[in-house]
Design a protein around this motif. Structure first.
Motif, mmCIF file in Angstrom:
data_model
loop_
_atom_site.group_PDB
_atom_site.id
_atom_site.type_symbol
_atom_site.label_atom_id
_atom_site.label_comp_id
_atom_site.label_asym_id
_atom_site.label_seq_id
_atom_site.Cartn_x
_atom_site.Cartn_y
_atom_site.Cartn_z
ATOM 1 N N LEU A 184 0.843 -1.188 0.000
ATOM 2 C CA LEU A 184 0.000 0.000 0.000
ATOM 3 C C LEU A 184 0.880 1.240 0.000
ATOM 4 C CD1 LEU A 184 -2.631 -1.001 2.728
ATOM 5 C CD2 LEU A 184 -2.933 -1.075 0.247
ATOM 6 N N LEU A 185 0.678 2.073 -1.001
ATOM 7 C CA LEU A 185 1.327 3.384 -1.060
ATOM 8 C C LEU A 185 0.194 4.404 -1.170
ATOM 9 C CD1 LEU A 185 4.143 2.549 -3.621
ATOM 10 C CD2 LEU A 185 4.440 2.861 -1.181
ATOM 11 N N ILE A 186 -0.297 4.815 -0.024
ATOM 12 C CA ILE A 186 -1.489 5.656 0.028
ATOM 13 C C ILE A 186 -1.094 7.091 0.370
ATOM 14 C CG2 ILE A 186 -3.773 5.964 1.057
ATOM 15 C CD1 ILE A 186 -3.502 3.366 -0.509
ATOM 16 N N GLY A 187 -1.055 7.924 -0.648
ATOM 17 C CA GLY A 187 -0.789 9.338 -0.438
ATOM 18 C C GLY A 187 0.601 9.664 0.043
ATOM 19 N N ILE A 188 1.612 8.906 -0.373
ATOM 20 C CA ILE A 188 2.984 9.149 0.070
ATOM 21 C C ILE A 188 3.816 9.843 -1.002
ATOM 22 C CG2 ILE A 188 3.505 6.741 -0.508
ATOM 23 C CD1 ILE A 188 5.457 9.096 1.870
ATOM 24 N N LEU A 189 3.557 9.578 -2.276
ATOM 25 C CA LEU A 189 4.439 10.085 -3.325
ATOM 26 C C LEU A 189 4.453 11.609 -3.394
ATOM 27 C CD1 LEU A 189 3.759 7.533 -6.214
ATOM 28 C CD2 LEU A 189 5.365 7.381 -4.308
ATOM 29 N N ILE A 190 3.383 12.261 -2.990
ATOM 30 C CA ILE A 190 3.350 13.730 -3.031
ATOM 31 C C ILE A 190 4.329 14.354 -2.042
ATOM 32 C CG2 ILE A 190 0.987 13.908 -3.863
ATOM 33 C CD1 ILE A 190 0.159 14.639 -0.990
ATOM 34 N N ILE B 79 3.942 17.813 -3.524
ATOM 35 C CA ILE B 79 4.145 17.863 -4.967
ATOM 36 C C ILE B 79 3.029 17.073 -5.651
ATOM 37 C CG2 ILE B 79 5.691 17.328 -6.883
ATOM 38 C CD1 ILE B 79 8.005 17.364 -4.824
ATOM 39 N N TYR B 80 2.202 17.762 -6.398
ATOM 40 C CA TYR B 80 1.105 17.121 -7.126
ATOM 41 C C TYR B 80 1.539 16.940 -8.577
ATOM 42 C CZ TYR B 80 -1.499 18.604 -3.013
ATOM 43 O OH TYR B 80 -1.923 18.801 -1.717
ATOM 44 N N ARG B 81 1.883 15.720 -8.936
ATOM 45 C CA ARG B 81 2.321 15.417 -10.293
ATOM 46 C C ARG B 81 1.123 15.045 -11.159
ATOM 47 N NH1 ARG B 81 5.801 13.221 -6.493
ATOM 48 N NH2 ARG B 81 7.964 13.932 -6.648
ATOM 49 N N THR B 82 1.272 15.222 -12.437
ATOM 50 C CA THR B 82 0.208 14.815 -13.351
ATOM 51 C C THR B 82 0.236 13.297 -13.517
ATOM 52 O OG1 THR B 82 1.614 15.008 -15.311
ATOM 53 C CG2 THR B 82 0.409 16.996 -14.604
ATOM 54 N N GLY B 83 -0.861 12.755 -14.004
ATOM 55 C CA GLY B 83 -0.906 11.326 -14.260
ATOM 56 C C GLY B 83 0.138 10.898 -15.277
ATOM 57 N N LYS B 84 0.399 11.748 -16.248
ATOM 58 C CA LYS B 84 1.401 11.436 -17.270
ATOM 59 C C LYS B 84 2.790 11.337 -16.651
ATOM 60 C CE LYS B 84 3.040 13.000 -21.810
ATOM 61 N NZ LYS B 84 2.877 14.046 -22.876
ATOM 62 N N GLU B 85 3.111 12.255 -15.740
ATOM 63 C CA GLU B 85 4.402 12.211 -15.056
ATOM 64 C C GLU B 85 4.549 10.927 -14.253
ATOM 65 O OE1 GLU B 85 6.110 16.270 -13.502
ATOM 66 O OE2 GLU B 85 3.943 16.259 -13.168
ATOM 67 N N LEU B 86 3.511 10.573 -13.528
ATOM 68 C CA LEU B 86 3.574 9.375 -12.697
ATOM 69 C C LEU B 86 3.742 8.117 -13.541
ATOM 70 C CD1 LEU B 86 0.867 10.122 -9.968
ATOM 71 C CD2 LEU B 86 3.346 10.032 -9.660
#
Length: 256
Positions: free
Chosen positions: A148-154, A207-214
């Motif tokens: 589970l990676l819930i809201g960590i990448l930002i 940091i809010y990345r776009t879906g394309k970036e992710l």
């Protein structure tokens, strides 16, 4: 090209530019969030909306209803929850599983998680997401088959996000499911850097990345490692659960 909104209170909203956030300031923020913990609205610590407990409850319910069945948990499931906070997803997993391990870089959040948990086979460890291999090795943990990676990448800068996902892949068993749920930038990348949030009454970094970036990162770190993207989509369909104009909660399910 950098675009900074100069309107009052928004001078730290940075658009379309890669800029790092400060982890120590983020940690300080979550330690202050832990001080606000309340048994009446426990999940607001990491889901925010301090003054709207009904919204917190509704969002948590819908997220769990949507994502929990996809995890296909059973008695052999070994769950690794990175950025577990106070153990919200540990609460959600009531089915008998083999093991649950939650990791968070906030000692105060981990202590709350430990105090709240009465379920068996639950461990909560302090550590940073980009040191997950070291944390698991130090605590003599093995590999996991549900991540589970819930809201960590930002809360991770780009290089550390890649490093974290590469470590996560190495922590997986041959057959594994990875669930990633992130708020994404709908039209452009948006970085909040020491941005004062009236809602949180505190300074915030993310940091809010776009879906394309992710997806470019997922291609490098997961798809090339024999994972397949099984599902993706916006988490909430109800307008009442979406109160952001520039970002929205999105989920990805990878399986190998």
């Amino acid at each position: 090209m950098e675009v900074i909104d100069k309107s009052k209170g928004e001078e730290r909203r940075i658009k379309n530019k890669i800029e790092n956030i400060n982890y120590e300031k983020t940690l300080d923020f979550f330690e202050r969030r832990a001080e606000r913990y309340s048994e009446k609205n426990p999940y607001s610590v990491t889901m925010y909306q301090d003054n709207n407990p009904d919204l917190v409850e509704s969002r948590n319910k819908r997220e769990v209803e949507k994502l929990l069945p996809i995890l296909q948990l059973d008695s052999k499931s070994k769950v690794l929850d990175v950025a577990c906070g106070i153990g919200r997803w540990s609460d959600a997993i009531q089915k008998e599983i083999c093991e649950y391990c939650g990791i968070d870089f906030s000692p105060d959040l981990i202590q709350i998680a430990k105090n709240r948990t009465e379920l068996k086979n639950r461990d909560f460890l302090v550590g940073r997401a980009n040191e997950v291999e070291k944390i698991l090795d130090r605590n003599k943990k093995g590999k996991y088959n549900r991540i589970l990676l819930i809201g960590i990448l930002i809360y991770l800068n780009d290089d550390d996000m890649i490093d974290t996902l590469e470590q996560i892949e190495r922590c997986c068993e041959n057959h594994a499911i990875i669930c990633i749920r992130e708020p994404i930038g709908l039209e452009e990348r948006l970085t909040l850097k020491e941005f004062f949030s009236e809602e949180l009454t505190d300074h915030y970094n993310a940091i809010y990345r776009t879906g394309k970036e992710l997806m470019k990162v997922f291609e490098q770190c997961l798809l090339r490692k024999k994972f397949t993207l099984k599902q993706e989509g916006f988490l909430f369909s109800e307008d009442s659960l979406n109160n952001r104009k520039e970002t929205s909660q999105y989920y990805y399910i990878f399986e190998r």
